[in-house]
Design an enzyme around this catalytic site. Structure first.
Site, PDB file in Angstrom:
ATOM      1  N   THR A   1     -11.299  -2.756  23.663  1.00  0.00           N
ATOM      2  CA  THR A   1     -11.111  -3.719  24.761  1.00  0.00           C
ATOM      3  C   THR A   1     -10.495  -5.013  24.226  1.00  0.00           C
ATOM      4  O   THR A   1      -9.724  -5.670  24.922  1.00  0.00           O
ATOM      5  CB  THR A   1     -12.436  -4.027  25.503  1.00  0.00           C
ATOM      6  OG1 THR A   1     -13.396  -4.492  24.558  1.00  0.00           O
ATOM      7  CG2 THR A   1     -12.968  -2.818  26.237  1.00  0.00           C
TER       8      THR A   1
ATOM      9  N   HIS B   1     -11.734  13.321  21.551  1.00  0.00           N
ATOM     10  CA  HIS B   1     -11.147  13.487  22.885  1.00  0.00           C
ATOM     11  C   HIS B   1      -9.626  13.595  22.848  1.00  0.00           C
ATOM     12  O   HIS B   1      -8.961  13.354  23.853  1.00  0.00           O
ATOM     13  CB  HIS B   1     -11.583  12.327  23.794  1.00  0.00           C
ATOM     14  CG  HIS B   1     -13.051  12.360  24.108  1.00  0.00           C
ATOM     15  ND1 HIS B   1     -13.709  11.336  24.724  1.00  0.00           N
ATOM     16  CD2 HIS B   1     -13.984  13.315  23.862  1.00  0.00           C
ATOM     17  CE1 HIS B   1     -14.988  11.659  24.854  1.00  0.00           C
ATOM     18  NE2 HIS B   1     -15.179  12.850  24.339  1.00  0.00           N
TER      19      HIS B   1
ATOM     20  N   SER C   1     -19.745   2.000  22.537  1.00  0.00           N
ATOM     21  CA  SER C   1     -19.829   3.204  23.375  1.00  0.00           C
ATOM     22  C   SER C   1     -21.040   3.090  24.288  1.00  0.00           C
ATOM     23  O   SER C   1     -22.113   2.674  23.853  1.00  0.00           O
ATOM     24  CB  SER C   1     -19.953   4.460  22.513  1.00  0.00           C
ATOM     25  OG  SER C   1     -20.168   5.578  23.352  1.00  0.00           O
TER      26      SER C   1
ATOM     27  N   ASN D   1     -22.944  -3.193  20.525  1.00  0.00           N
ATOM     28  CA  ASN D   1     -22.468  -3.006  21.906  1.00  0.00           C
ATOM     29  C   ASN D   1     -22.749  -4.247  22.743  1.00  0.00           C
ATOM     30  O   ASN D   1     -23.757  -4.906  22.565  1.00  0.00           O
ATOM     31  CB  ASN D   1     -23.145  -1.790  22.548  1.00  0.00           C
ATOM     32  CG  ASN D   1     -22.224  -1.068  23.497  1.00  0.00           C
ATOM     33  OD1 ASN D   1     -21.196  -0.552  23.062  1.00  0.00           O
ATOM     34  ND2 ASN D   1     -22.539  -1.050  24.761  1.00  0.00           N
TER      35      ASN D   1
END
Ligand code: NAD
Ligand code: ZN
Length: 279
Positions: A48, A141, A215, A240
């Site tokens: 981000t 992913h 995450s 986080n």
């Protein structure tokens, strides 16, 4: 008569919080120093700060449009066209995204031999752009920088397919067999690439320090790997912004921004000139 505490400077809440943050970072530095096999596990939160929105945060992808599923690619021409249209417009911006200080700190730790590997749920390729070699990054992913043929399985560089899109082709086909193409990322309803998952599980088992960064730990196997590491004897740390379901399991939980925390970690373990290791 004077009260005992009158002369004590009052520590502001802010300063107290900063000291607590520093104490937590010192603990993290110590944990990395004493560990042999440190494995990082990153999610959208590490990117981000590079300007790529996460999924579940405010302004995240889910608030804008739902990502396509495998069945969309196979059976829904309208959704397929919408995907390629979106990619034509958004991929050039993705190519301009740069690794942030958090990605660079992990790369510096890996180059210095203090970090064994990064398992990532991200598809943005920013760990490699920061200097990590492909072998040290497990992409659970897949990657947005490649596109795969649904018929022959060949993968193609994203930039090559982008050229077709900018030439005005609305649905590019496989340059080898003419089959339909799809993004080389794991789509909803699809299982994870077996080799990447096997490596991630092995790394979680081998690690003696498992660092989770950015995450939400809501979806499996993201939620399972830290538990597996912990059950296999590793210490577990979480960095986080927001709470996660595994906070109570962590040996150390730093509630804060990934970039500055990882920069402080790299400085503490490698010294203040750590950025030179990756330039
Ligand atoms: P997520 O969006 O579910 O959660 C991200 C977490 O990171 C949130 O808990 C958020 O509070 C935290 N966070 C955000 N910015 C942070 C920062 N600067 N410092 C610390 N914490 C921060 O992400 P996920 O758990 O990775 O799961 C989402 C899925 O979406 C992944 O599987 C991934 O494939 C995909 N995704 C990838 C990207 C990418 O490649 N950059 C971006 C969006 C989504
Ligand atoms: Zn093909």
């Amino acid at each position: 008569m004077r009260q005992g505490n009158d002369q004590q400077p009052v520590m502001s809440d802010r300063r107290q919080a900063q000291e607590t943050d520093q104490q937590q970072i010192d603990k993290l530095i110590e944990l990395v120093r004493v560990s042999h096999t440190v494995v990082a596990f990153t999610g959208a939160g590490i990117s981000t700060e590079s300007g790529i929105p996460d999924y579940r945060g405010p302004g995240g992808v889910w608030e804008r449009n739902e990502p396509p599923t495998l069945s969309d690619f196979q059976t829904n021409p309208a959704k397929r066209r919408a995907y390629w249209e979106d990619r034509r417009n958004s991929y050039p911006a993705m190519l301009l995204r740069e690794p942030n200080v958090g990605h660079r700190a992990l790369a510096a730790l890996a180059i210095a031999g203090r970090l064994s590997a990064v398992i990532t749920q991200n598809i943005d390729g920013l760990h490699q752009a920061a200097g990590l070699v492909d072998e040290d990054v497990v992409e659970l992913h897949g990657t947005t920088h490649r596109v795969r043929c649904l018929d022959c399985g060949t993968t193609w560089p994203g930039a090559e397919i982008q050229t077709l899109l900018t030439e005005g082709i609305s649905e590019p086909r496989c340059p080898r067999c003419g089959g339909p193409l799809r993004s080389a990322t794991v789509l909803f309803g699809e299982s994870l690439p077996q080799e990447a998952l096997r490596r991630a599980v092995a790394l979680a088992r081998e690690s003696d320090l498992f660092l989770v960064i950015g995450s939400s730990l809501i979806v499996n196997p993201a939620a399972r790997l830290p538990v597996l590491a912990k059950e296999s004897g590793a210490r577990l740390t979480l960095i986080n912004r927001t709470p996660t379901p595994l906070d109570a399991l962590a040996d150390l939980h730093i509630s804060g921004e990934a970039g500055p925390t990882l920069a402080a970690l790299a400085a503490g373990v490698l010294g203040t000139g750590w950025e030179r290791r990756i330039s």
